[in-house]
Design a protein around this motif. Structure first.
Motif, PDB file in Angstrom:
ATOM      1  N   HIS A 338       0.626  -1.210  -0.192  1.00  0.00           N
ATOM      2  CA  HIS A 338       0.071  -0.153   0.058  1.00  0.00           C
ATOM      3  C   HIS A 338       1.037   1.307  -0.002  1.00  0.00           C
ATOM      4  CE1 HIS A 338      -3.211   2.827   0.970  1.00  0.00           C
ATOM      5  NE2 HIS A 338      -2.455   3.177   2.274  1.00  0.00           N
ATOM      6  N   VAL A 339       1.569   1.469   1.069  1.00  0.00           N
ATOM      7  CA  VAL A 339       2.613   2.593   0.900  1.00  0.00           C
ATOM      8  C   VAL A 339       3.410   2.467  -0.195  1.00  0.00           C
ATOM      9  CG1 VAL A 339       2.653   2.540   3.533  1.00  0.00           C
ATOM     10  CG2 VAL A 339       4.452   1.468   2.328  1.00  0.00           C
ATOM     11  N   GLY A 340       3.656   1.341  -0.817  1.00  0.00           N
ATOM     12  CA  GLY A 340       4.761   1.389  -2.105  1.00  0.00           C
ATOM     13  C   GLY A 340       4.110   2.033  -3.170  1.00  0.00           C
ATOM     14  N   ARG A 341       2.646   1.786  -3.310  1.00  0.00           N
ATOM     15  CA  ARG A 341       1.823   2.462  -4.222  1.00  0.00           C
ATOM     16  C   ARG A 341       1.636   3.893  -4.165  1.00  0.00           C
ATOM     17  NH1 ARG A 341      -0.807  -2.920  -3.845  1.00  0.00           N
ATOM     18  NH2 ARG A 341      -0.576  -4.147  -5.747  1.00  0.00           N
ATOM     19  N   LEU A 342       1.627   4.182  -2.864  1.00  0.00           N
ATOM     20  CA  LEU A 342       1.351   5.737  -2.636  1.00  0.00           C
ATOM     21  C   LEU A 342       2.434   6.386  -3.138  1.00  0.00           C
ATOM     22  CD1 LEU A 342      -0.310   5.664   0.954  1.00  0.00           C
ATOM     23  CD2 LEU A 342      -1.253   6.383  -0.978  1.00  0.00           C
ATOM     24  N   ALA A 343       3.870   5.729  -2.770  1.00  0.00           N
ATOM     25  CA  ALA A 343       4.996   6.437  -3.140  1.00  0.00           C
ATOM     26  C   ALA A 343       5.073   7.682  -2.220  1.00  0.00           C
ATOM     27  CB  ALA A 343       5.228   6.528  -4.445  1.00  0.00           C
ATOM     28  N   GLY A 344       5.995   8.763  -2.854  1.00  0.00           N
ATOM     29  CA  GLY A 344       6.036   9.925  -2.052  1.00  0.00           C
ATOM     30  C   GLY A 344       6.965   9.688  -0.827  1.00  0.00           C
TER      31      GLY A 344
END
Length: 420
Positions: A338-344
């Protein structure tokens, strides 16, 4: 899947094709007194015709070992992050080199590792633990050095920054899983890759339910069945946060979408990861558990280092098992996706909050399941970042500072509620 842009780690591209293969490579080892660093020193000492260490860096807590390494390797420079470690380090160096001998240059302070990473050398091995390895990673890339990357956190929290600086073939992964993927990916072009399969030992709690995990202790979590590592990475292996970080790392290194990266539990830790190709073939890279093999790959690629690590004895029977991941008991991998897809700055928030929660758990201030529960709450509060590819180092530091502070607040709140 397109073959461009070029991935950060690419076994089909050689960063320095005009290198003299007979000349020893000048190496800088960051984090030399840690697990990766000490094994790298051992590898170099056993292969003096292949490698020469010009500089070492460490946090500064083990100046005696650092001085011994500097003496045995005859390095030019030694760096410590703790300024108060400079004086005892110089004293330890004088004890090793003798009263009349020239001593290595000593650098001290939070920027010392970054300075040696930017110095003259062929390859920088970044074996620092934690996101403090980001600045040295960026310095090594900017200086044009080959980067043997064991510090996964620097890539995870600073992905766009690393991708902006790195040239094709400039990064060689040192994590055992990513070194395995790197080798297996050499069998075909990226357009023929169907799936990356990252293996996980399952840690000390494989097979336990979420309810079972509510009762585990720090001593339980530190008893890893396969690897001997530092306390933070050992707890990360127990929660499978480490595997979640490796999923993000695989996505960034090889430019493979998250939906094509799978995690499978393999208790024996013989198969370090696999690549499935479009024709149904799966290539697995396998060795007995020993980090000297991936370290040798990082330092020596594209030439292998003979007898870098033990090989299998195929005259002895053995069983290799594979199990699906229990995402209910171990939610870290899906949260990492999930956080990998959010990135930033989301990966930086995830990593920083986890480090704070692991520290709280090891100090008895948070239950085991509370680690991921708290990290999830911090990530949720952080929301969707808007920085995208315009990420800066200041963005990363600001996000980490907020995440650490919020994790400490939530941890303190949990303690207060438990005592009420």
């Amino acid at each position: 899947m397109s073959d461009s842009p070029a991935p950060l780690a690419d076994p089909h591209r050689l960063f320095a094709p005009d290198e003299d293969p007979t000349a020893p490579r000048d190496i800088v080892i960051l984090g030399s007194t840690g697990s990766i660093g000490t094994q790298a020193v051992d590898l170099v000492l056993r292969n003096p015709d292949r490698f020469r260490v010009t500089a070492l860096s460490a946090a500064g807590g083990r100046v005696g070992l650092l001085a011994e390494q500097a003496h045995r390797l005859r390095v030019d420079t030694v760096a410590v992050a703790r300024e108060d470690a400079a004086a005892p380090l110089k004293e330890a160096l004088r004890g090793r080199f003798g009263p009349g001998g020239p001593l290595p240059e000593v650098l001290a302070g939070p920027d010392a590792a970054t300075a040696v990473a930017a110095g003259d050398c062929h390859t920088v091995l970044n074996g620092i633990t934690g996101s403090i390895g980001l600045a040295p990673t960026l310095a090594a890339l900017k200086a044009g050095h080959t980067l043997a990357l064991a510090n996964k956190e620097s890539l995870i929290v600073g992905g766009p920054l690393v991708k902006e600086l790195a040239a094709p073939g400039q990064i060689i992964p040192v994590d055992s899983e990513h070194a395995a993927l790197f080798q297996a990916l050499a069998a075909g072009p990226r357009s023929e890759v169907r799936k990356l399969v990252v293996t996980a030992s399952g840690g000390p709690f494989r097979g336990r339910t979420k309810a079972d995990l509510a009762r585990v202790t720090p001593e339980d979590a530190l008893a890893h069945p396969t690897w001997v590592m530092g306390p933070v990475i050992t707890v990360n292996s127990a929660t499978l946060v480490n595997k979640g970080l490796e999923v993000i790392e695989a996505h960034l290194l090889y430019d493979i979408p998250f939906e094509q990266i799978e995690v499978v539990v393999h208790p024996q830790s013989y198969v370090h990861s696999m690549v499935e190709f479009c024709d149904g073939s799966t290539l697995a890279q396998a060795t007995p558990p020993d980090m000297r093999g991936p370290i040798a790959l990082g330092l020596g690629w594209p030439r292998r280092v003979p007898d870098a690590a033990p090989a299998f004895d195929w005259t002895r029977a053995s069983s290799w098992e594979f199990f699906p991941l229990d995402t209910e008991a171990f939610p870290a991998v899906e949260l990492a996706r999930h956080v990998g897809r959010l990135a930033g700055t989301a990966p930086a928030v995830f990593n920083a909050a986890n480090e704070e929660c692991v520290d709280a758990f090891l100090n008895g201030a948070l239950p085991f399941n509370g680690i991921m529960e708290t990290v999830t709450e911090v990530v949720t509060e952080h929301g969707t970042p808007g920085t995208g590819t315009s990420l800066t180092v200041a963005d990363v530091l600001e996000a980490e500072t907020w995440a650490r502070a919020r994790a400490r607040e939530l941890t303190g709140k949990a303690i207060a509620e438990a005592r009420a």
